[in-house]
Design a protein around this motif. Sequence first.
Motif, PDB file in Angstrom:
ATOM      1  N   SER A   1      91.273   5.267  88.862  1.00 22.37           N
ATOM      2  CA  SER A   1      89.982   5.822  89.285  1.00 22.37           C
ATOM      3  C   SER A   1      89.992   7.345  89.295  1.00 22.37           C
ATOM      4  O   SER A   1      89.528   7.981  90.244  1.00 22.37           O
ATOM      5  CB  SER A   1      89.598   5.279  90.663  1.00 22.37           C
ATOM      6  N   GLY A   2      90.547   7.947  88.244  1.00 18.68           N
ATOM      7  CA  GLY A   2      90.546   9.393  88.108  1.00 18.68           C
ATOM      8  C   GLY A   2      91.700  10.106  88.760  1.00 18.68           C
ATOM      9  O   GLY A   2      91.860  11.317  88.574  1.00 18.68           O
ATOM     10  N   GLU A   3      92.522   9.406  89.540  1.00 20.86           N
ATOM     11  CA  GLU A   3      93.706  10.017  90.154  1.00 20.86           C
ATOM     12  C   GLU A   3      94.903   9.796  89.230  1.00 20.86           C
ATOM     13  O   GLU A   3      95.177   8.664  88.824  1.00 20.86           O
ATOM     14  CB  GLU A   3      93.978   9.422  91.532  1.00 20.86           C
ATOM     15  N   VAL A   4      95.608  10.871  88.905  1.00 21.82           N
ATOM     16  CA  VAL A   4      96.662  10.825  87.890  1.00 21.82           C
ATOM     17  C   VAL A   4      98.037  10.818  88.557  1.00 21.82           C
ATOM     18  O   VAL A   4      98.311  11.594  89.477  1.00 21.82           O
ATOM     19  CB  VAL A   4      96.556  12.032  86.934  1.00 21.82           C
TER      20      VAL A   4
ATOM     21  N   LEU B   1      92.840  11.788  81.260  1.00 19.90           N
ATOM     22  CA  LEU B   1      91.524  11.478  81.816  1.00 19.90           C
ATOM     23  C   LEU B   1      90.516  11.171  80.712  1.00 19.90           C
ATOM     24  O   LEU B   1      89.666  10.280  80.859  1.00 19.90           O
ATOM     25  CB  LEU B   1      91.033  12.642  82.673  1.00 19.90           C
ATOM     26  N   ARG B   2      90.622  11.892  79.623  1.00 16.70           N
ATOM     27  CA  ARG B   2      89.722  11.645  78.490  1.00 16.70           C
ATOM     28  C   ARG B   2      89.928  10.240  77.927  1.00 16.70           C
ATOM     29  O   ARG B   2      88.977   9.569  77.521  1.00 16.70           O
ATOM     30  CB  ARG B   2      89.967  12.698  77.411  1.00 16.70           C
ATOM     31  N   ALA B   3      91.171   9.760  77.938  1.00 13.39           N
ATOM     32  CA  ALA B   3      91.448   8.407  77.429  1.00 13.39           C
ATOM     33  C   ALA B   3      90.680   7.362  78.230  1.00 13.39           C
ATOM     34  O   ALA B   3      90.184   6.379  77.674  1.00 13.39           O
ATOM     35  CB  ALA B   3      92.947   8.125  77.487  1.00 13.39           C
TER      36      ALA B   3
ATOM     37  N   GLY C   1      97.292   3.254  81.674  1.00 10.17           N
ATOM     38  CA  GLY C   1      98.408   4.134  81.405  1.00 10.17           C
ATOM     39  C   GLY C   1      98.273   4.755  80.024  1.00 10.17           C
ATOM     40  O   GLY C   1      97.743   4.133  79.100  1.00 10.17           O
ATOM     41  N   VAL C   2      98.742   5.980  79.896  1.00 14.98           N
ATOM     42  CA  VAL C   2      98.752   6.686  78.609  1.00 14.98           C
ATOM     43  C   VAL C   2     100.177   7.167  78.369  1.00 14.98           C
ATOM     44  O   VAL C   2     100.742   7.881  79.206  1.00 14.98           O
ATOM     45  CB  VAL C   2      97.782   7.886  78.606  1.00 14.98           C
ATOM     46  N   ASP C   3     100.769   6.773  77.255  1.00 15.02           N
ATOM     47  CA  ASP C   3     102.094   7.253  76.871  1.00 15.02           C
ATOM     48  C   ASP C   3     101.919   8.468  75.974  1.00 15.02           C
ATOM     49  O   ASP C   3     101.243   8.388  74.928  1.00 15.02           O
ATOM     50  CB  ASP C   3     102.863   6.169  76.121  1.00 15.02           C
ATOM     51  N   LEU C   4     102.527   9.574  76.376  1.00 12.82           N
ATOM     52  CA  LEU C   4     102.400  10.821  75.640  1.00 12.82           C
ATOM     53  C   LEU C   4     103.762  11.310  75.172  1.00 12.82           C
ATOM     54  O   LEU C   4     104.760  11.173  75.885  1.00 12.82           O
ATOM     55  CB  LEU C   4     101.770  11.905  76.517  1.00 12.82           C
ATOM     56  N   LEU C   5     103.790  11.871  73.975  1.00 15.45           N
ATOM     57  CA  LEU C   5     104.965  12.577  73.485  1.00 15.45           C
ATOM     58  C   LEU C   5     104.605  14.038  73.288  1.00 15.45           C
ATOM     59  O   LEU C   5     103.446  14.380  73.012  1.00 15.45           O
ATOM     60  CB  LEU C   5     105.442  11.976  72.156  1.00 15.45           C
ATOM     61  N   ASP C   6     105.603  14.873  73.424  1.00 16.09           N
ATOM     62  CA  ASP C   6     105.413  16.320  73.284  1.00 16.09           C
ATOM     63  C   ASP C   6     105.664  16.700  71.821  1.00 16.09           C
ATOM     64  O   ASP C   6     106.785  16.611  71.330  1.00 16.09           O
ATOM     65  CB  ASP C   6     106.390  17.048  74.205  1.00 16.09           C
TER      66      ASP C   6
END
Length: 268
Positions: free
Chosen positions: A180-183, A217-219, A229-234
Motif C-alpha cells: 500500500s505504498g510503503e516500501v 512505486l511506479r511498478a 515485490g520488485v527485483d532490481l539489479l544495478d
Amino acid sequence: MRVCLLTDKPGHPLLAATAALLTGAGHRVTFLDPDGGPGDSWERIAADGPAEVFLLKAHTPAALALARRLEAHGARVVNSAAATELCQDRHRIAGTAEAGALPMPPTRTLPTLSEALPGAERQRYPVMVKSRHSRRADLVARVDGPDALRELAAAWPDEPVVLQEFVPNSGWDHKLWVISGEVFSAVRPTPVGGPPRDAHPTPLVRDLPSGWVATALRAGEVFGLDVYGVDLLDREGEPVVVDVNAFPGVRGPEGAPGALAALALRRP
C-alpha cells in the motif's frame, strides 16, 4: 471487521504476524486454502459468512478462479485476480513493463525451449532463460553458450520460456517490497551462479537512491498491485527491473505486518 486470507501457508511469518495484529485489535481473521480442505471453497466461504476483504496470497488456478468469483459478487480482493494472474506470466510482465516505461531487459518469448536450438549459435550470451509461467520450482537459469543451451533444452524441451538479456551485476538482487505504498527492502544473492563471498548489508529504504524507490512505486501503478515485490539489479547505477511478484513472501522487514494489517482495514 472480518478478514479472510486465501493461502495454503497460514503459518507464513508475514501472514501469521498480520493475523495476530488484526485479532489483537478485535477483528476476526480466517484462513482458507483454495486448493485444499473439505468441500468447495465457495461453499466454505458461504457457510462461514462473508468477509469484508480477502487477501489473495495463493496464486494457483483454483485461487484465481475463486478470487474472480468473489470479485463478481462485489467482494474486495487484494491483489485483484487480474493483477495476480498478470504477474504469473513473464511474457505479459515484459509487455506491461515496456508499455509502462519501466526499465526491463529486452525479453523474447518462445512456445518451447527447444525452439531456441536452431538459433543457438547466433544467440547472444550470456542469456537468462526463465519459464514463461511463474510457479514454484520453475526454470530460472543463466546460459553461457550454445552447448549449455542444448543441455538445458534437453532437460526442459517443452517448457514455454522467455529469454531475457543478461544484466551484468554485483551478484546481489535488490528486493523492494511494497505494501500500500510503503516500501521495504532486502538484498539477496542472485538466483543464478554462486553468491558473492562478501556479505551485503540490507539497505535502509531511506538510503536507496530516490530513483529506485520511484521505480518500485511506479511498478505498482503499472501492474495494478497493492502488495508486491520488485527485483532490481544495478546497471551502471541505474535500477533495472528483472521480476515483479504479486503478494510475495515478505520475510524480515519490521513494519511489514503492520502495513498489511492497515491495508486490510482500509476502506475502499
